[in-house]
Every structure is written in C-alpha cells, then in structure tokens.
Motif scaffolding. Structure first.
Motif, PDB file in Angstrom:
ATOM      1  N   HIS A  72     -26.008 -16.196  -5.726  1.00  0.00           N
ATOM      2  CA  HIS A  72     -25.877 -17.764  -5.922  1.00  0.00           C
ATOM      3  C   HIS A  72     -25.232 -18.021  -4.631  1.00  0.00           C
ATOM      4  O   HIS A  72     -24.759 -19.327  -4.399  1.00  0.00           O
ATOM      5  CB  HIS A  72     -24.864 -17.864  -7.111  1.00  0.00           C
ATOM      6  N   HIS A  73     -24.827 -17.469  -3.570  1.00  0.00           N
ATOM      7  CA  HIS A  73     -23.913 -17.745  -2.405  1.00  0.00           C
ATOM      8  C   HIS A  73     -22.747 -18.081  -2.690  1.00  0.00           C
ATOM      9  O   HIS A  73     -22.237 -19.095  -2.024  1.00  0.00           O
ATOM     10  CB  HIS A  73     -24.855 -18.717  -1.470  1.00  0.00           C
ATOM     11  N   SER A  74     -21.887 -17.814  -3.806  1.00  0.00           N
ATOM     12  CA  SER A  74     -20.660 -18.216  -4.032  1.00  0.00           C
ATOM     13  C   SER A  74     -19.794 -17.063  -3.359  1.00  0.00           C
ATOM     14  O   SER A  74     -18.596 -17.446  -3.440  1.00  0.00           O
ATOM     15  CB  SER A  74     -20.535 -18.364  -5.434  1.00  0.00           C
ATOM     16  N   ILE A  75     -20.087 -15.970  -3.147  1.00  0.00           N
ATOM     17  CA  ILE A  75     -19.277 -14.863  -2.515  1.00  0.00           C
ATOM     18  C   ILE A  75     -19.994 -14.247  -1.557  1.00  0.00           C
ATOM     19  O   ILE A  75     -21.214 -13.920  -1.511  1.00  0.00           O
ATOM     20  CB  ILE A  75     -18.776 -13.873  -3.522  1.00  0.00           C
ATOM     21  N   LEU A  76     -19.058 -13.811  -0.154  1.00  0.00           N
ATOM     22  CA  LEU A  76     -19.655 -13.048   0.904  1.00  0.00           C
ATOM     23  C   LEU A  76     -20.771 -13.521   1.461  1.00  0.00           C
ATOM     24  O   LEU A  76     -21.768 -12.990   1.890  1.00  0.00           O
ATOM     25  CB  LEU A  76     -19.974 -11.623   0.243  1.00  0.00           C
ATOM     26  N   THR A  77     -20.946 -15.192   1.610  1.00  0.00           N
ATOM     27  CA  THR A  77     -21.929 -15.620   2.310  1.00  0.00           C
ATOM     28  C   THR A  77     -22.008 -14.999   3.866  1.00  0.00           C
ATOM     29  O   THR A  77     -20.865 -14.962   4.382  1.00  0.00           O
ATOM     30  CB  THR A  77     -21.635 -17.157   2.329  1.00  0.00           C
ATOM     31  N   SER A 272     -22.788 -22.998  -9.902  1.00  0.00           N
ATOM     32  CA  SER A 272     -22.958 -21.912  -9.721  1.00  0.00           C
ATOM     33  C   SER A 272     -22.304 -21.454  -8.389  1.00  0.00           C
ATOM     34  O   SER A 272     -22.222 -20.339  -8.204  1.00  0.00           O
ATOM     35  CB  SER A 272     -24.403 -21.598  -9.841  1.00  0.00           C
ATOM     36  N   ARG A 273     -21.707 -22.324  -7.535  1.00  0.00           N
ATOM     37  CA  ARG A 273     -20.815 -21.825  -6.380  1.00  0.00           C
ATOM     38  C   ARG A 273     -19.576 -21.343  -6.607  1.00  0.00           C
ATOM     39  O   ARG A 273     -18.912 -21.165  -5.809  1.00  0.00           O
ATOM     40  CB  ARG A 273     -20.940 -22.948  -5.184  1.00  0.00           C
ATOM     41  N   ILE A 274     -18.972 -21.513  -7.791  1.00  0.00           N
ATOM     42  CA  ILE A 274     -17.725 -20.906  -8.158  1.00  0.00           C
ATOM     43  C   ILE A 274     -17.744 -19.384  -8.217  1.00  0.00           C
ATOM     44  O   ILE A 274     -18.463 -18.882  -9.024  1.00  0.00           O
ATOM     45  CB  ILE A 274     -17.133 -21.794  -9.327  1.00  0.00           C
ATOM     46  N   PRO A 275     -16.697 -18.929  -7.388  1.00  0.00           N
ATOM     47  CA  PRO A 275     -16.772 -17.283  -7.549  1.00  0.00           C
ATOM     48  C   PRO A 275     -16.083 -16.975  -8.967  1.00  0.00           C
ATOM     49  O   PRO A 275     -15.246 -17.663  -9.819  1.00  0.00           O
ATOM     50  CB  PRO A 275     -15.615 -16.964  -6.599  1.00  0.00           C
ATOM     51  N   PHE A 276     -16.800 -15.791  -9.347  1.00  0.00           N
ATOM     52  CA  PHE A 276     -16.325 -15.468 -10.589  1.00  0.00           C
ATOM     53  C   PHE A 276     -14.984 -15.360 -10.953  1.00  0.00           C
ATOM     54  O   PHE A 276     -14.460 -15.475 -12.349  1.00  0.00           O
ATOM     55  CB  PHE A 276     -16.954 -14.008 -11.048  1.00  0.00           C
ATOM     56  N   TYR A 277     -13.971 -14.969  -9.895  1.00  0.00           N
ATOM     57  CA  TYR A 277     -12.773 -14.785 -10.177  1.00  0.00           C
ATOM     58  C   TYR A 277     -11.969 -16.007 -10.140  1.00  0.00           C
ATOM     59  O   TYR A 277     -10.743 -16.057 -10.478  1.00  0.00           O
ATOM     60  CB  TYR A 277     -12.207 -13.987  -9.220  1.00  0.00           C
TER      61      TYR A 277
END
Length: 327
Positions: A72-77, A272-277
């Motif tokens: 989803h490009h929310s982390i480690l882009t 969906s761009r919000i990181p899971f943490y």
C-alpha cells in the motif's frame, strides 16, 4: 461529526511512516520468524519444535500484514532493499505481488459495492441472484464461503486461488504466481528428502496451514460480519464503505501483535497509507472512528460471521441458511 472527505482528510497527518519504526518492526519480525523456523529443526524435543512451529505460523501472519502495508506504500517506500525483501516474501507466502496488488487495490476501490465487491474478497450473492443460480452454482458459492474452505486456506485460498488460478487466468500478467508454486513445491520436496517428513510438517506445512487459515478468516470476517452493509453503485461512498462495511475486530494485545493491528480494518479502509503501527493512535485521536461495527476472534463471533451467506435487499442485511429457508 465529520464524514466524507473531511473525515478522510482528518486521517492524513497519520499517513506518514516513522522510518526507523518501519525497519525495526520488519527486521525484528523477520528475525523472530527465522529463529522459530530454526527451532522447528534444531530443538531436541518434539514439544519444543511443535511450539516453535505454531508460533511461526502466527509470526507469518504478522509479516504478511507488514508486507501488505508495504504494498500500500504506507511503509518503506522508495527502498530497493524493502522492495526485494517483500517481493521475495510475497512469492514465499504464495501471494506474489502481481496478483495481490491488482486484486487488493480493486478491493479497496470497490469494497461493499454490491455487484463488484467479490474481487479481492469472498463472493457476495444477493438472495435474488442465489435463487436464480443453478444448483451446482449454489453449491459452489456456499463451498467458497464454507468454514472448511477457510480452515484449509493453505490449499484453497492461497495455493490454488492466489497462485494456480491467477496464473491459469492470465499467465502473462501473473508469471510470478507460477514461480511461487514451483519454488514452494521444490522447497518442500528438498526438505522432505534431506530432513524428513517431520521437519517438513513442522517447518513448512503447519506454519503455513495456521497462517493461511488465519489470513483467510481475516479476509472473510473483515467484510462478512453481523451488521455489514452493501450498497448499489449510486448509493456507494468511500467513507461509508469503510465505516459500515469494514469491521473493527477487537483483540487482546497478543492478537493485535500477531495481526499487526489489522483489526482496525475500518481505519485502514479510510486511509490505506496509515502504517499499521499508527492505527491505534488514529483510533484514539478521531472520535468518529470509535463507533465502528465490531466483531472479534471469540468463538461466538466467529460462528456468527460464518452463518452469513447472502445479502437480502429487502431486509438490507446479510442472512443465513435458516432465513433463506434452507434448514
């Protein structure tokens, strides 16, 4: 009460990763998984190896959700290392990037649209459509949504649905699906030859069976729960689909860790761009997100989710076999 675009914009400040956290959670989860898989081979007593095997299945779920966030490009882009790492993991877990990205992006754009919600999720028939189907079509539909199909998700949802079926439907687009199958089978064969059946069962079969069953159920229950709503295209809106058709799955700390906060699924569908943490942070900060429709991993809630079969336009709710007149 904020809604629509205003509510989505309220989540925008949280759609920024903390880079070191993204790497920390990715690397520590991967190292825990590797340690547990080594434990399934090296621990000298069976009970210890079995515990490692079960825990490895849980950690696979967590790493899959982290992979899902990366897609989803929310982390480690814009990280080539992360791209290679997660591409390899997608192949290993039988969810290669080509099929996952296509179907999951479609799912986010069409979640709860009554006639197009099935791609990237479990199929939804209206009662009227179900009644017009042939007997064979009805059996097939109910079989896909059956608890045994989800329990056997390793074979039914992932090995067949995500890889074999996607490759057969479009070999040019989903060549990585066949690579996933070949490598997965080859790895299993090599482990059996060099280490034996027991090591294969504990290091591959059981962890994947647990992870895939949990993954299949999460796919199912996030959008098939008591109170879920489906809309015609003309009535559909993105925020409604998130708040009315995506569940907040309440979990204790252990299961939140295992599932990497995917239980806050309504927030994930809002943005969906919000990181899971950061999902719990968003839940605490935005009151409008705190009254989402709920389910849980308690047996009673699981049974209630499985009882739902088709959407009844007259009742405006999902109904079960009894209400369909089939029991």
């Amino acid at each position: 009460m904020r809604q629509g675009k205003e509510l989505i914009l309220a989540t925008k400040p949280y759609a920024r990763e903390v880079r070191w956290k993204s790497w920390y959670f990715t690397i520590t989860t991967l190292l825990i998984l590797i340690a547990l898989l080594i434990g399934t081979v090296m621990i000298p007593f069976f009970a210890g190896r079995l515990i490692c095997s079960i825990l490895a299945g849980f950690v696979l779920v967590r790493l899959f959700v982290i992979y899902h966030d990366h897609q989803h490009h929310s982390i480690l882009t814009k990280s080539k290392i992360a791209d290679w790492l997660f591409t390899g993991f997608g192949i290993l877990i039988l969810v290669p990037t080509s099929i996952w990205k296509r179907t999951h992006d479609y799912h986010h754009s069409h979640n709860s649209r009554l006639y197009t919600a099935s791609i990237g999720s479990f199929p939804i028939f209206t009662l009227e459509k179900y009644q017009k189907c042939t007997r064979l079509q009805q059996i097939g539909y109910l079989a896909i949504r059956h608890p045994l199909t989800i329990l056997m998700g390793y074979l039914s949802v992932f090995l067949y649905g995500m890889t074999i079926q996607s490759f057969l439907s479009s070999p040019g687009k989903h060549w990585d699906s066949m690579i996933a199958v070949v490598l997965h089978v080859a790895l299993s064969v090599l482990i059996i030859i060099f280490f034996g059946w027991q090591i294969w069962l504990l290091s591959i079969c059981l962890p994947f069976a647990i992870a895939c069953a949990m993954g299949a159920y999460l796919f199912y229950a996030q959008h098939n729960f008591p109170g879920v709503a489906f809309k015609e295209d003309i009535e559909w809106s993105y925020d409604h689909a998130a708040l009315e058709s995506s569940s907040h799955m309440e979990m204790n700390f252990f299961w939140r860790w295992v599932t990497a906060n995917i239980g806050y699924h309504h927030i994930h569908h809002i943005n969906s761009r919000i990181p899971f943490y950061r999902l719990p942070e968003v839940m605490a900060a935005i009151p409008e997100l705190q009254s989402a429709k709920k389910t849980s991993l308690n047996p009673g809630d699981i049974i209630a989710c499985f009882r739902l079969k088709v959407w009844d336009n007259n009742r405006q709710q999902m109904i079960g076999l009894k209400q369909m007149g089939l029991t």
